[in-house]
Design a protein around this motif. Structure first.
Motif, mmCIF file in Angstrom:
data_model
loop_
_atom_site.group_PDB
_atom_site.id
_atom_site.type_symbol
_atom_site.label_atom_id
_atom_site.label_comp_id
_atom_site.label_asym_id
_atom_site.label_seq_id
_atom_site.Cartn_x
_atom_site.Cartn_y
_atom_site.Cartn_z
ATOM 1 N N VAL A 197 2.988 6.564 16.585
ATOM 2 C CA VAL A 197 3.304 5.637 15.497
ATOM 3 C C VAL A 197 3.032 6.368 14.196
ATOM 4 O O VAL A 197 1.978 6.998 14.033
ATOM 5 N N GLN A 198 3.988 6.309 13.283
ATOM 6 C CA GLN A 198 3.801 6.914 11.959
ATOM 7 C C GLN A 198 3.769 5.801 10.924
ATOM 8 O O GLN A 198 4.717 5.016 10.821
ATOM 9 N N LEU A 199 2.664 5.725 10.197
ATOM 10 C CA LEU A 199 2.479 4.715 9.164
ATOM 11 C C LEU A 199 2.772 5.332 7.806
ATOM 12 O O LEU A 199 2.242 6.391 7.473
ATOM 13 N N HIS A 200 3.618 4.674 7.020
ATOM 14 C CA HIS A 200 3.962 5.146 5.684
ATOM 15 C C HIS A 200 3.372 4.205 4.641
ATOM 16 O O HIS A 200 3.381 2.985 4.826
ATOM 17 N N LEU A 201 2.895 4.778 3.552
ATOM 18 C CA LEU A 201 2.417 3.982 2.422
ATOM 19 C C LEU A 201 2.884 4.643 1.141
ATOM 20 O O LEU A 201 2.584 5.812 0.881
ATOM 21 N N GLN A 202 3.636 3.890 0.326
ATOM 22 C CA GLN A 202 4.077 4.408 -0.968
ATOM 23 C C GLN A 202 2.922 4.325 -1.954
ATOM 24 O O GLN A 202 2.229 3.301 -2.040
ATOM 25 N N VAL A 203 2.704 5.409 -2.680
ATOM 26 C CA VAL A 203 1.597 5.467 -3.632
ATOM 27 C C VAL A 203 2.079 6.063 -4.947
ATOM 28 O O VAL A 203 3.065 6.802 -4.996
ATOM 29 N N ALA A 204 1.343 5.754 -6.024
ATOM 30 C CA ALA A 204 1.622 6.349 -7.321
ATOM 31 C C ALA A 204 1.159 7.803 -7.313
ATOM 32 O O ALA A 204 0.165 8.140 -6.654
ATOM 33 N N PRO A 205 1.820 8.694 -8.035
ATOM 34 C CA PRO A 205 1.453 10.118 -8.020
ATOM 35 C C PRO A 205 -0.013 10.368 -8.355
ATOM 36 O O PRO A 205 -0.668 11.182 -7.699
ATOM 37 N N GLU A 206 -0.537 9.647 -9.350
ATOM 38 C CA GLU A 206 -1.921 9.888 -9.761
ATOM 39 C C GLU A 206 -2.932 9.420 -8.724
ATOM 40 O O GLU A 206 -4.100 9.828 -8.752
ATOM 41 N N ASP A 207 -2.500 8.581 -7.784
ATOM 42 C CA ASP A 207 -3.400 8.069 -6.745
ATOM 43 C C ASP A 207 -3.236 8.793 -5.414
ATOM 44 O O ASP A 207 -3.969 8.512 -4.460
ATOM 45 N N PHE A 208 -2.263 9.706 -5.335
ATOM 46 C CA PHE A 208 -1.942 10.294 -4.041
ATOM 47 C C PHE A 208 -3.122 11.053 -3.446
ATOM 48 O O PHE A 208 -3.438 10.899 -2.259
ATOM 49 N N ALA A 209 -3.769 11.895 -4.234
ATOM 50 C CA ALA A 209 -4.852 12.739 -3.697
ATOM 51 C C ALA A 209 -5.958 11.884 -3.095
ATOM 52 O O ALA A 209 -6.457 12.177 -1.996
ATOM 53 N N ALA A 210 -6.350 10.817 -3.777
ATOM 54 C CA ALA A 210 -7.421 9.962 -3.257
ATOM 55 C C ALA A 210 -6.997 9.296 -1.950
ATOM 56 O O ALA A 210 -7.789 9.211 -0.998
ATOM 57 N N HIS A 211 -5.756 8.831 -1.879
ATOM 58 C CA HIS A 211 -5.288 8.197 -0.642
ATOM 59 C C HIS A 211 -5.207 9.207 0.503
ATOM 60 O O HIS A 211 -5.548 8.884 1.648
ATOM 61 N N TRP A 212 -4.759 10.419 0.213
ATOM 62 C CA TRP A 212 -4.674 11.432 1.265
ATOM 63 C C TRP A 212 -6.060 11.832 1.745
ATOM 64 O O TRP A 212 -6.313 11.931 2.954
ATOM 65 N N ASN A 213 -6.971 12.057 0.826
ATOM 66 C CA ASN A 213 -8.344 12.415 1.216
ATOM 67 C C ASN A 213 -8.978 11.304 2.044
ATOM 68 O O ASN A 213 -9.654 11.568 3.053
#
Length: 497
Positions: A197-213
């Motif tokens: 299962v692959q879960l996708h979440l759209q994020v704002a560019p400035e928030d991407f690093a925090a969500h990925w970490n």
């Protein structure tokens, strides 16, 4: 990797042009990030589920083209092996009752598709690794009929220069010695055994690093409490055998390159990031092209003229570096956006379990992002990576490291720390109380019962073997019962052995 590619042989000039084009794509991406060119109207989620096909005897059904024709639904597509399909669920908002709608729509879509698959003598199964696969099912002739899969297969083996080695030692079944697998393969079809299962979440560019970490921090916990892939080629191996199997089946490195520390293409990563650009830049810096296809777009010039570049080469290359949390650049109706694709979870066991796993991930991720002191400043990246492999190998029996707690079983970590955080995170995302309680309640009860799809499969096979069945018969009998319970829809922690 959904893009088709040509079947011609690539030249040195092709590779040089591709490398240069990747650099222009990176330049354009850097400009877009600096100028905040991305759409983020609301937080959207998406979902892909890879499915296995079996016949009535629970053997792999190599019939995906015929089944796809019977289903006749653009949401369903081919996957690597002829025993695989994939359903792509249209994106929707995360807030409100959307997860309840997602569960209802998934049940309807999969039920209708399964009815039509029966006309082709096949049944759909959501399971991490199909336990009745045998060596002969990894013959190259069982690749799906698409040029991109043959080219990908040939490119990986050309880069590797020798057979693929599948080499694993399992987490022992209680009272038994660990089971081992050593198998040599001449195609990448063992990758097709990995249905996820692959879960996708759209994020704002400035928030991407925090969500990925945050997603990296959660990977080991996710897989430990949702493991559903305990058997491969007749052996009881890791609770989530998909994790080492995916790594080994697509490995382009010879043993000597592994000894040198060359990075694998199935990759957790090696550091916390500060921007999505870090990940795309690492892809270009560390990994040679497998499919060096170029188009005529000049992304830098197009961007300067006010257009939106497709960045086709950057995206294709990104599709051949299989990070467990992958960055995604996409363009919809001429508008670019960024997503995180979480890839650690197996398919199944049920639609309810799948949506519960998604809700837990989205909620816990949001809570970690909102913390005043980020968790990833309190633990090493290596500790997060070790959690992934430990959780995959031992499931609920793992010991995971978590800052402020130390070493802790995954069920205890979820119940004590992460489940309350997931509730807070889903509230912050605007998820309704009804949806939040329904799906996180499934996670709570699963942890209290310490029952995953993997532990149910292992326990059921043991019971059948104790009654006199050999391993092959036990696996088929277990899978038949699994399919029945999967269609019943009750979450796996309630399944009787």
């Amino acid at each position: 990797m959904g893009r088709d590619v040509s079947s011609r042989t690539y030249t040195r000039d092709d590779r040089q042009r591709y490398r240069e084009k990747i650099q222009r794509c990176l330049e354009a991406l850097a400009t877009m990030l600096a100028e905040d060119s991305f759409s983020f109207p609301r937080r959207q989620m998406g979902l892909e589920i890879e499915l296995a096909l079996v016949d009535d005897a629970m053997r792999p059904a190599m019939a995906n083209a015929e089944v796809l024709e019977k289903i006749d639904d653009p949401s369903f597509t081919l996957e690597l092996g002829q025993q695989n399909l994939e359903i792509n669920v249209p994106p929707r908002a995360l807030a409100g009752d959307e997860t309840l709608g997602l569960e209802e729509d998934l049940r309807a879509s999969l039920g209708a598709a399964d009815d039509k698959a029966k006309d082709a003598g096949a049944n759909l199964v959501m399971i991490g690794v199909l336990p009745t696969l045998r060596h002969e099912h990894f013959d190259q002739r069982w690749l799906s009929n698409s040029s991109r899969y043959k080219v990908l297969n040939d490119s990986i083996f050309a880069a590797r220069g020798e057979e693929t080695v599948l080499h694993m030692e399992g987490s022992p079944i209680a009272g038994r010695v660990p089971e081992r697998l050593l198998s040599y393969q001449e195609s990448i079809l063992p990758e097709a055994a990995c249905t996820s299962v692959q879960l996708h979440l759209q994020v704002a560019p400035e928030d991407f690093a925090a969500h990925w970490n945050a997603a990296q921090c959660l990977a080991g916990v996710q897989v430990a409490i949702a493991a559903n892939s305990p058997f491969l080629l007749g052996r009881a191996l890791w609770h989530e055998t998909r994790i080492p199997l995916f790594l080994q089946s697509t490995d382009t490195r010879s043993q000597e390159l592994k000894n040198q520390g060359v990075r694998p293409r199935v990759w957790f990563g090696e550091r916390w990031i500060t921007s999505i650009f870090d990940l795309f830049e690492e892809n270009a810096r560390y990994f040679p092209a497998l499919l060096p296809e170029t188009d005529e777009e000049n992304p830098v010039e197009l961007l300067a003229a006010g257009g939106t570049p497709e960045l086709a080469e950057l995206r294709l290359h990104n599709g051949t570096v299989w990070r467990w949390n992958r960055p995604v650049y996409d363009v919809v109706d001429g508008v670019p956006h960024l997503r995180i694709e979480n890839r650690v979870l197996p398919a199944g066991p049920t639609v309810l379990d799948t949506v519960a796993n998604a809700a837990f991930f989205y909620g816990a991720q949001r809570a970690l992002v909102d913390q005043e002191r980020p968790l990833w400043t309190q633990m090493s990246f290596h500790a997060a990576e070790e959690n992934l492999y430990t959780g995959s190998r031992h499931g609920m029996g793992a010991q995971l490291y978590w800052p402020g707690i130390g070493w802790v079983p995954p069920d205890e970590l979820v119940l004590r720390r992460l489940l309350p955080m997931a509730h807070d995170g889903l509230r912050a995302c605007g998820v309704s109380d009804e949806a939040r309680r329904r799906y996180l309640g499934v996670i709570e009860q699963r942890c209290l019962a310490r029952r995953t799809g993997s532990s149910w499969q292992r326990d059921t096979v043991v019971r059948l073997e104790e009654r006199g069945a050999d391993r092959g018969t036990a696996l088929a009998g277990m899978l038949e019962r699994y399919v029945e319970l999967m269609h019943g829809g009750d979450p796996v922690h309630t399944w009787p052995v």
